[in-house]
Design a protein around this motif. Structure first.
Motif, PDB file in Angstrom:
ATOM      1  N   SER A 149       9.665 -22.285  26.605  1.00  0.00           N
ATOM      2  CA  SER A 149       9.026 -23.011  27.697  1.00  0.00           C
ATOM      3  C   SER A 149       8.906 -22.102  28.919  1.00  0.00           C
ATOM      4  N   PRO A 150       8.002 -22.418  29.853  1.00  0.00           N
ATOM      5  CA  PRO A 150       7.917 -21.629  31.090  1.00  0.00           C
ATOM      6  C   PRO A 150       9.241 -21.560  31.836  1.00  0.00           C
ATOM      7  N   GLU A 151      10.003 -22.661  31.870  1.00  0.00           N
ATOM      8  CA  GLU A 151      11.296 -22.658  32.557  1.00  0.00           C
ATOM      9  C   GLU A 151      12.262 -21.684  31.893  1.00  0.00           C
ATOM     10  N   ARG A 152      12.261 -21.664  30.577  1.00  0.00           N
ATOM     11  CA  ARG A 152      13.123 -20.725  29.852  1.00  0.00           C
ATOM     12  C   ARG A 152      12.678 -19.288  30.098  1.00  0.00           C
ATOM     13  N   GLN A 153      11.395 -19.072  30.158  1.00  0.00           N
ATOM     14  CA  GLN A 153      10.875 -17.732  30.425  1.00  0.00           C
ATOM     15  C   GLN A 153      11.320 -17.241  31.798  1.00  0.00           C
ATOM     16  N   VAL A 154      11.297 -18.133  32.780  1.00  0.00           N
ATOM     17  CA  VAL A 154      11.735 -17.771  34.120  1.00  0.00           C
ATOM     18  C   VAL A 154      13.192 -17.329  34.108  1.00  0.00           C
ATOM     19  N   SER A 155      14.046 -18.104  33.442  1.00  0.00           N
ATOM     20  CA  SER A 155      15.479 -17.774  33.376  1.00  0.00           C
ATOM     21  C   SER A 155      15.715 -16.458  32.655  1.00  0.00           C
ATOM     22  N   ASP A 156      15.019 -16.267  31.535  1.00  0.00           N
ATOM     23  CA  ASP A 156      15.204 -15.029  30.772  1.00  0.00           C
ATOM     24  C   ASP A 156      14.724 -13.815  31.553  1.00  0.00           C
ATOM     25  N   ARG A 157      13.590 -13.944  32.244  1.00  0.00           N
ATOM     26  CA  ARG A 157      13.078 -12.811  33.013  1.00  0.00           C
ATOM     27  C   ARG A 157      14.033 -12.460  34.153  1.00  0.00           C
ATOM     28  N   ASN A 184       8.369 -24.345  39.016  1.00  0.00           N
ATOM     29  CA  ASN A 184       7.087 -24.584  38.330  1.00  0.00           C
ATOM     30  C   ASN A 184       6.657 -23.424  37.430  1.00  0.00           C
ATOM     31  N   GLY A 185       7.614 -22.877  36.714  1.00  0.00           N
ATOM     32  CA  GLY A 185       7.285 -21.808  35.788  1.00  0.00           C
ATOM     33  C   GLY A 185       6.908 -20.500  36.451  1.00  0.00           C
ATOM     34  N   THR A 186       7.324 -20.325  37.699  1.00  0.00           N
ATOM     35  CA  THR A 186       6.994 -19.104  38.452  1.00  0.00           C
ATOM     36  C   THR A 186       8.250 -18.487  39.039  1.00  0.00           C
ATOM     37  N   LEU A 187       8.444 -17.212  38.782  1.00  0.00           N
ATOM     38  CA  LEU A 187       9.577 -16.474  39.333  1.00  0.00           C
ATOM     39  C   LEU A 187       9.059 -15.543  40.428  1.00  0.00           C
ATOM     40  N   SER A 217       5.862 -13.724  38.766  1.00  0.00           N
ATOM     41  CA  SER A 217       5.569 -13.910  37.351  1.00  0.00           C
ATOM     42  C   SER A 217       5.385 -15.393  37.071  1.00  0.00           C
ATOM     43  N   HIS A 218       4.268 -15.743  36.440  1.00  0.00           N
ATOM     44  CA  HIS A 218       3.926 -17.150  36.205  1.00  0.00           C
ATOM     45  C   HIS A 218       3.588 -17.349  34.734  1.00  0.00           C
ATOM     46  N   TRP A 219       4.194 -18.373  34.118  1.00  0.00           N
ATOM     47  CA  TRP A 219       3.942 -18.693  32.713  1.00  0.00           C
ATOM     48  C   TRP A 219       3.144 -19.981  32.622  1.00  0.00           C
ATOM     49  N   ILE A 220       2.154 -19.982  31.750  1.00  0.00           N
ATOM     50  CA  ILE A 220       1.248 -21.117  31.600  1.00  0.00           C
ATOM     51  C   ILE A 220       1.451 -21.764  30.238  1.00  0.00           C
ATOM     52  N   SER A 221       1.575 -23.085  30.244  1.00  0.00           N
ATOM     53  CA  SER A 221       1.747 -23.846  29.008  1.00  0.00           C
ATOM     54  C   SER A 221       0.512 -24.703  28.765  1.00  0.00           C
ATOM     55  N   GLU A 262       6.118 -27.313  26.444  1.00  0.00           N
ATOM     56  CA  GLU A 262       6.922 -27.049  25.248  1.00  0.00           C
ATOM     57  C   GLU A 262       6.998 -25.559  24.938  1.00  0.00           C
ATOM     58  N   SER A 263       5.919 -24.849  25.201  1.00  0.00           N
ATOM     59  CA  SER A 263       5.868 -23.415  24.926  1.00  0.00           C
ATOM     60  C   SER A 263       5.032 -22.736  26.007  1.00  0.00           C
ATOM     61  N   SER A 264       4.949 -21.407  25.937  1.00  0.00           N
ATOM     62  CA  SER A 264       4.181 -20.625  26.916  1.00  0.00           C
ATOM     63  C   SER A 264       3.012 -19.954  26.217  1.00  0.00           C
ATOM     64  N   ALA A 265       1.823 -20.216  26.715  1.00  0.00           N
ATOM     65  CA  ALA A 265       0.626 -19.625  26.110  1.00  0.00           C
ATOM     66  C   ALA A 265       0.311 -18.253  26.676  1.00  0.00           C
ATOM     67  N   LEU A 266       0.679 -18.023  27.945  1.00  0.00           N
ATOM     68  CA  LEU A 266       0.278 -16.776  28.601  1.00  0.00           C
ATOM     69  C   LEU A 266       1.135 -16.535  29.833  1.00  0.00           C
ATOM     70  N   GLU A 267       1.341 -15.262  30.153  1.00  0.00           N
ATOM     71  CA  GLU A 267       2.071 -14.868  31.372  1.00  0.00           C
ATOM     72  C   GLU A 267       1.142 -14.071  32.282  1.00  0.00           C
ATOM     73  N   ILE A 268       1.225 -14.335  33.577  1.00  0.00           N
ATOM     74  CA  ILE A 268       0.501 -13.552  34.581  1.00  0.00           C
ATOM     75  C   ILE A 268       1.531 -13.055  35.593  1.00  0.00           C
ATOM     76  N   THR A 269       1.531 -11.766  35.849  1.00  0.00           N
ATOM     77  CA  THR A 269       2.444 -11.187  36.836  1.00  0.00           C
ATOM     78  C   THR A 269       1.654 -10.338  37.819  1.00  0.00           C
ATOM     79  N   VAL A 270       1.891 -10.547  39.109  1.00  0.00           N
ATOM     80  CA  VAL A 270       1.276  -9.707  40.133  1.00  0.00           C
ATOM     81  C   VAL A 270       2.390  -8.965  40.866  1.00  0.00           C
ATOM     82  N   GLY A 271       2.073  -7.763  41.333  1.00  0.00           N
ATOM     83  CA  GLY A 271       3.074  -6.947  42.012  1.00  0.00           C
ATOM     84  C   GLY A 271       2.504  -6.247  43.225  1.00  0.00           C
ATOM     85  N   GLY A 272       3.365  -6.036  44.224  1.00  0.00           N
ATOM     86  CA  GLY A 272       2.970  -5.339  45.439  1.00  0.00           C
ATOM     87  C   GLY A 272       4.181  -5.144  46.314  1.00  0.00           C
TER      88      GLY A 272
END
Length: 204
Positions: free
Chosen positions: A115-123, A139-142, A158-162, A167-177
């Protein structure tokens, strides 16, 4: 017939003439060298310096966007990114970076059963950068900052989209600066998210 006195006078005049000629030659050579040096100095001083990012941060209203397609031939993904940011990596994990190398956006289209929430914790647990400071994880964004040895203070979002109600994550978008770029980085992330089109052509 010249007397010894006249001969001595002529020799003195001849020596003076040669001396003046030699002095004039040396002066001309030195003058030419000085001219060359001045010409070289002018060329060097006119060499343009490399562009540097503004110290007060990237401005969101200065950005223009263009659609980019990536992923695979069977599962293409489209999203809008800043027009001047060029692809440095394509495929399922494309990356787009500005010419100065300060700002970037990357996507990961491989998806995950997490899930996006799990992805946030793992990242959050996986980041090993110095002076890591997590600002938010909603909201699925770190959102976080850290210090890079070469580039100094940095910021990442970093943002994960479900597509199945979290239930799961279809795609991740990360921006940096940089930390001072936060408003613009959020704008870039928001634009990419709103214009995102997955293989079934449904924007998310």
């Amino acid at each position: 017939m010249l007397t010894p006195r006249h001969q001595a006078l002529l020799m003195t005049l001849a020596g003076m003439t040669v001396g003046v000629a030699v002095f004039g030659t040396v002066l001309a050579i030195n003058s030419h060298r000085d001219d060359d040096k001045r010409a070289t100095d002018v060329v060097v001083s006119q060499t343009p310096s490399s562009p540097t990012p503004r110290g007060d941060g990237l401005q969101a209203d200065s950005l223009q966007y263009t659609a980019q397609t990536f992923g695979t031939d069977r599962a293409p993904v489209t999203a809008e990114v800043p027009a001047t940011w060029k692809a440095t990596q394509d495929g399922q994990r494309p990356r787009f970076m500005d010419p100065t190398g300060v700002w970037q956006i990357r996507f990961d289209t491989r998806g995950s059963s997490k899930s996006p929430e799990r992805q946030v914790s793992d990242r959050e647990r996986s980041i090993k950068e110095k002076q890591l400071n997590v600002l938010s994880r909603d909201n699925g964004t770190l959102v976080y900052t850290y210090v890079d040895d070469t580039r100094g203070p940095r910021m990442g979002l970093s943002h994960w989209i479900s597509t199945d109600n979290g239930e799961s994550s279809a795609l991740e978008i990360t921006v940096g600066g940089r930390p001072q770029d936060e408003a613009a980085l959020r704008a870039v992330l928001d634009r990419a998210t709103k214009t995102l089109q997955l293989p079934d052509n449904r924007p998310n």
